[in-house]
Design a protein around this motif. Structure first.
Motif: not given
Lengths: 189, 164
Positions: A21-22, A25, B8, B11-12
């Motif tokens: 999952q990115s 996603d 993003n 998340y990273d």
């Protein structure tokens, strides 16, 4: 492993999670989640509204101006249904005010407050509403008996009371789950 | 910076840590950890616009993470509750990796701590600074330090006892 540093070393040697999952996603899932919530709300409001309109329809059709067993029984059921809806709306609003980005202890305390409030509803109002709703239904039974075939009347009586017991058990299981959560939250310090 | 870019970035930087924190909280259960991590990042996305920079964004994210884990099992279906009680019993399997076994013992010992203690030690293990942890949990740094000393001692003793 003799020291905390040894434990830290073991922890640090964990491999990174293998995930398919990115970030995108997760964003798609978040949007799906919002759509599901909206759709559930629409369905819930729709079903409750239709049930209420059917009851109103019966009320008007039979004769709203005549005070008799039918109008009394139906009126009681409608009032209890409205009360239940109002309680759930208030509940949902209260829960939404609990922010997931509060500190851990504040979050636990707010949830505890919320579920204590729910406990008072479950132990005081819910039984009153539930039993009163079925008293309303029971008041309607002589009217049904007069106007329905004996077979259909029997079906109404059996299904009505089976629903009373079955749905009651369902509500009890939900209440027990909330109380379990409340007892867990009380251990937070 | 737009919402997606911020997300993003979060998340990273934090996905792996959040996953390991969840995994530690759920006694090494990767499936539960993955589900909880997903729920956490969904909440992050949903609440990102409301973030008002009253705290560091990572503090804000970890608050969502710990709060989500706290009630995840108890609010989810009974199927998930049952799954969490069935711990991976790897000790009986032959040729088990020593590190995996040590990790399993750590998970079991972490479960013996109280809920706040669990969250604190998991954040310590993930290298989160004391000041940040105190802001996530909602206690003073002094109180936190005292608790950390006690938690580390209890955890180390528990793991040592498991080794006997």
């Amino acid at each position: 492993m003799k020291t905390f540093e040894d434990l830290q070393n073991v922890w640090n040697q964990q491999s990174n999670p293998s995930t398919d999952q990115s970030a995108s996603d997760y964003v798609k899932k978040a949007e799906q989640h919002q759509n599901e919530i909206r759709s559930n709300h629409v369905w819930t409001i729709g079903i409750i509204s239709i049930t209420f309109l059917i009851l109103v329809g019966y009320f008007v059709w039979i004769g709203i101006y005549r005070f008799n067993a039918f109008s009394l029984g139906l009126g009681i059921m409608m009032l209890m249904l409205l009360t239940r809806i109002a309680l759930e709306v208030v509940s949902i609003r209260k829960f939404r005010n609990i922010k997931p980005d509060s500190t851990l202890l504040t979050y636990a305390a707010q949830l505890q407050q919320f579920y204590n409030w729910r406990k008072r509803i479950h132990f005081i109002l819910t039984p009153i509403i539930y039993i009163t709703y079925f008293i309303g239904f029971t008041i309607l039974l002589p009217v049904f008996k007069e106007n329905m075939s004996s077979g259909f009347y029997l079906y109404v009586v059996i299904s009505g009371f089976a629903f009373f017991i079955g749905f009651g058990l369902f509500i009890m299981s939900r209440i027990l789950k909330e109380i379990k959560l409340l007892n867990f939250l009380k251990t937070m310090k | 910076m737009d919402k997606k870019a911020i997300f993003n970035g979060l998340y990273d930087s934090h996905h792996a840590k959040v996953f390991r924190l969840c995994k530690g909280y759920f006694t090494g259960n990767e499936a539960l950890a993955a589900d909880a991590t997903q729920e956490i990042f969904i909440k992050v996305w949903e609440n990102l616009e409301a973030f008002r920079s009253e705290s560091n964004i990572s503090t804000w994210l970890y608050r969502i993470a710990v709060n989500t884990c706290l009630v995840f099992l108890r609010k989810s279906s009974s199927k998930k509750e049952i799954a969490s009680e069935v711990l991976p019993q790897t000790a009986s399997e032959p040729y088990i990796d020593e590190k995996e076994e040590q990790l399993r013992k750590m998970y079991q010992c972490i479960q013996k701590l109280d809920e706040t203690g669990k969250m604190i030690i998991l954040m310590i293990l993930e290298g989160i600074e004391y000041q940040e942890i105190s802001e996530i949990v909602g206690i003073t740094e002094e109180t936190l330090r005292v608790r950390i000393h006690r938690i580390k001692k209890n955890l180390t003793q528990c793991v040592q006892n498991e080794n006997i």
